[in-house]
Design a protein around this motif. Structure first.
Motif, PDB file in Angstrom:
ATOM      1  N   CYS A   1     -18.140 -20.054   8.330  1.00 50.06           N
ATOM      2  CA  CYS A   1     -18.394 -18.618   8.202  1.00 50.06           C
ATOM      3  C   CYS A   1     -18.728 -18.289   6.745  1.00 50.06           C
ATOM      4  O   CYS A   1     -17.951 -18.626   5.849  1.00 50.06           O
ATOM      5  CB  CYS A   1     -17.157 -17.842   8.641  1.00 50.06           C
ATOM      6  SG  CYS A   1     -17.348 -16.069   8.388  1.00 50.06           S
TER       7      CYS A   1
ATOM      8  N   CYS B   1     -15.821 -15.458   5.402  1.00 50.03           N
ATOM      9  CA  CYS B   1     -14.424 -15.811   5.092  1.00 50.03           C
ATOM     10  C   CYS B   1     -14.238 -17.292   4.792  1.00 50.03           C
ATOM     11  O   CYS B   1     -13.120 -17.745   4.569  1.00 50.03           O
ATOM     12  CB  CYS B   1     -13.498 -15.370   6.232  1.00 50.03           C
ATOM     13  SG  CYS B   1     -13.651 -16.405   7.707  1.00 50.03           S
TER      14      CYS B   1
ATOM     15  N   CYS C   1     -17.214 -16.130  14.394  1.00 50.45           N
ATOM     16  CA  CYS C   1     -15.992 -16.360  13.632  1.00 50.45           C
ATOM     17  C   CYS C   1     -14.926 -15.358  14.067  1.00 50.45           C
ATOM     18  O   CYS C   1     -15.227 -14.248  14.499  1.00 50.45           O
ATOM     19  CB  CYS C   1     -16.277 -16.207  12.145  1.00 50.45           C
ATOM     20  SG  CYS C   1     -14.817 -16.540  11.137  1.00 50.45           S
TER      21      CYS C   1
ATOM     22  N   CYS D   1     -13.164 -13.643  12.263  1.00 52.28           N
ATOM     23  CA  CYS D   1     -13.190 -12.459  11.399  1.00 52.28           C
ATOM     24  C   CYS D   1     -14.244 -11.462  11.869  1.00 52.28           C
ATOM     25  O   CYS D   1     -14.360 -10.381  11.319  1.00 52.28           O
ATOM     26  CB  CYS D   1     -13.438 -12.840   9.934  1.00 52.28           C
ATOM     27  SG  CYS D   1     -15.161 -13.176   9.527  1.00 52.28           S
TER      28      CYS D   1
ATOM     29  N   HIS E   1     -17.510 -11.845  11.780  1.00 47.39           N
ATOM     30  CA  HIS E   1     -18.814 -12.024  11.145  1.00 47.39           C
ATOM     31  C   HIS E   1     -19.782 -12.710  12.119  1.00 47.39           C
ATOM     32  O   HIS E   1     -19.388 -13.576  12.882  1.00 47.39           O
ATOM     33  CB  HIS E   1     -18.659 -12.857   9.869  1.00 47.39           C
ATOM     34  CG  HIS E   1     -19.895 -12.846   9.016  1.00 47.39           C
ATOM     35  ND1 HIS E   1     -20.171 -11.819   8.141  1.00 47.39           N
ATOM     36  CD2 HIS E   1     -20.918 -13.722   8.922  1.00 47.39           C
ATOM     37  CE1 HIS E   1     -21.327 -12.086   7.545  1.00 47.39           C
ATOM     38  NE2 HIS E   1     -21.796 -13.222   7.989  1.00 47.39           N
TER      39      HIS E   1
HETATM   40 ZN   LIG Z   1     -15.202 -15.482   9.176  1.00 47.94          ZN
END
Ligand SMILES: [Zn+2]
Ligand SMILES: Nc1nc2c(ncn2[C@@H]2O[C@H](COP(=O)(O)OP(=O)(O)OP(=O)(O)O)[C@@H](O)[C@H]2O)c(=O)[nH]1
Ligand SMILES: [Mg+2]
Lengths: 223, 128
Positions: free
Chosen positions: B71, B74, B87, B89, B91
């Motif tokens: 990613c 992150c 991901c 997160c 993204h």
């Molecule tokens: Zn990420």
């Protein structure tokens, strides 16, 4: 006596070296070269026929066409240009750099602006083999189903342009265009995705892109 | 189909790395899932090409590394089930950092006896 010889080399190294030689020849001749990859029947030859027709008198286009056994595509294209070379790949399922190297000895490269290599109809195999092209073009079609981009990540990842053909069939076959676009965008954020219909003679975004690339000094399109 | 071309390409590279007059016993390769190689088809293709060369006993050992994504937001690196995974997160644009390998790692060869300056035991056939 048996010994182990460490090698650690890219298997496609030999091919890549020949591709480099091809690319040099293309650059010296100022010809912009594309490798057209798509499933059998996606419309590669049909796209080429229409392109050759529409670009006649504007740019000079040559074609190398790979086919496992026949010369049918070559014959179809010969109606539009003298500069067609057919390569029979036999049991190989893709063109390699060496076959292209042999083929281009039969073409007056310096007299061409654009050379299109129609690869053998196949979405997996041709992708790993560099031919010396400046741009790799992935051709999908509506009749193949909207999951093909996701299922063939290698092609989508490495393509410089992606074409979705046969959009005239959208009213008749289930194909989720936004979903296809999303799959493509996950894998490749840079390559433009153009919707075309060869049957309706709607390929303008593609020919515009091609003309823009061909007008550019080749060094900027090459790595 | 596809595996046949790969086997031929592989053997070309192997031959260029073989000591003179040696016999091939085995080859170790690493092929990432991106190349869409089916192990069974690959073994069959391999058997065909090495038999043509006169090394029917030569084995092919395939190591298949997993897809690896990273990613850019992150920096998390993980092994996804499918290549279009997002991901954790949230993204959207994970970068492929593994799974596209296509390497010949090593070869096992049998050398001829020192004094055997004669013909190699397995002259190449050239027959299809
Ligand atoms: Zn990420
Ligand atoms: N409806 C529709 N049919 C199309 C379109 N483009 C091509 N076709 C048809 O699709 C079929 C296959 O086209 P080809 O150009 O031969 O496909 P190809 O990708 O060159 O196929 P191979 O060389 O065999 O791999 C033909 O019957 C074309 O008429 C399109 O935009 N719409
Ligand atoms: Mg065709």
């Amino acid at each position: 006596m048996s010994i182990t010889v460490p090698v650690v080399e890219n298997v496609l190294k030999v091919n890549d070296e020949i591709a480099l030689l091809n690319r040099r020849n293309f650059n010296d001749a100022h010809v912009f070269v594309i490798d057209l990859i798509g499933a059998p029947g996606a419309g590669k030859t049909a796209l080429l026929e229409l392109m050759l027709d529409q670009l006649a008198g504007i740019v000079r286009v040559g074609v190398v066409v790979g086919d496992p056994a026949t010369s049918r595509d070559g014959q179809r294209l010969a109606r539009f240009t003298r500069h067609v070379v057919q390569v029979n790949t036999g049991h190989g399922c893709h063109l390699d750099a060496n076959q292209v190297r042999q083929a281009i000895t039969k073409l007056p490269l310096a007299e061409l602006d654009i050379l299109v290599i129609e690869n053998v109809g196949n979405l997996i195999c041709p992708v790993g083999f560099d031919l010396g092209q400046h741009a790799k073009v992935g051709l999908f079609s509506v009749s193949e189903g909207d999951d093909k981009a996701a299922k063939h990540p290698h092609l989508v990842l490495t393509a410089n342009v992606l074409l979705l053909n046969k959009i005239d069939l959208l009213p008749y076959v289930p194909f989720d265009v936004p979903r296809f676009r999303e799959d493509v965008r996950h894998l490749n954020q840079v390559a433009p995705l153009m919707e075309v219909s060869v049957a309706r003679r709607q390929i303008d975004p593609w020919t515009q892109w091609l003309l823009a690339q061909a007008g550019r000094p080749q060094s900027s399109a090459t790595s | 189909m596809h595996e046949m071309s790969i086997a031929m390409e592989l053997l070309t590279l192997i031959e260029s790395r073989m000591p003179p007059h040696a016999t091939l016993e085995a080859a170790q390769v690493r092929i990432g899932p991106m190349h869409g190689v089916v192990a069974e088809a690959m073994q069959w293709a391999w058997r065909t090409v090495v038999s043509e060369k006169g090394w029917p006993q030569a084995r092919l050992l395939i190591d298949t590394p997993p897809w690896q994504l990273q990613c850019p937001a992150c920096r998390r690196q993980w092994q996804p089930q499918t290549i279009d995974e997002l991901c954790t997160c949230g993204h959207l644009e994970a970068k492929l950092v593994g799974g596209d390998e296509f390497l010949l790692l090593s070869i096992d060869v049998v050398l001829p006896p020192d004094n055997a300056a004669q013909q190699p035991a397995m002259s190449s056939t050239g027959v299809l």
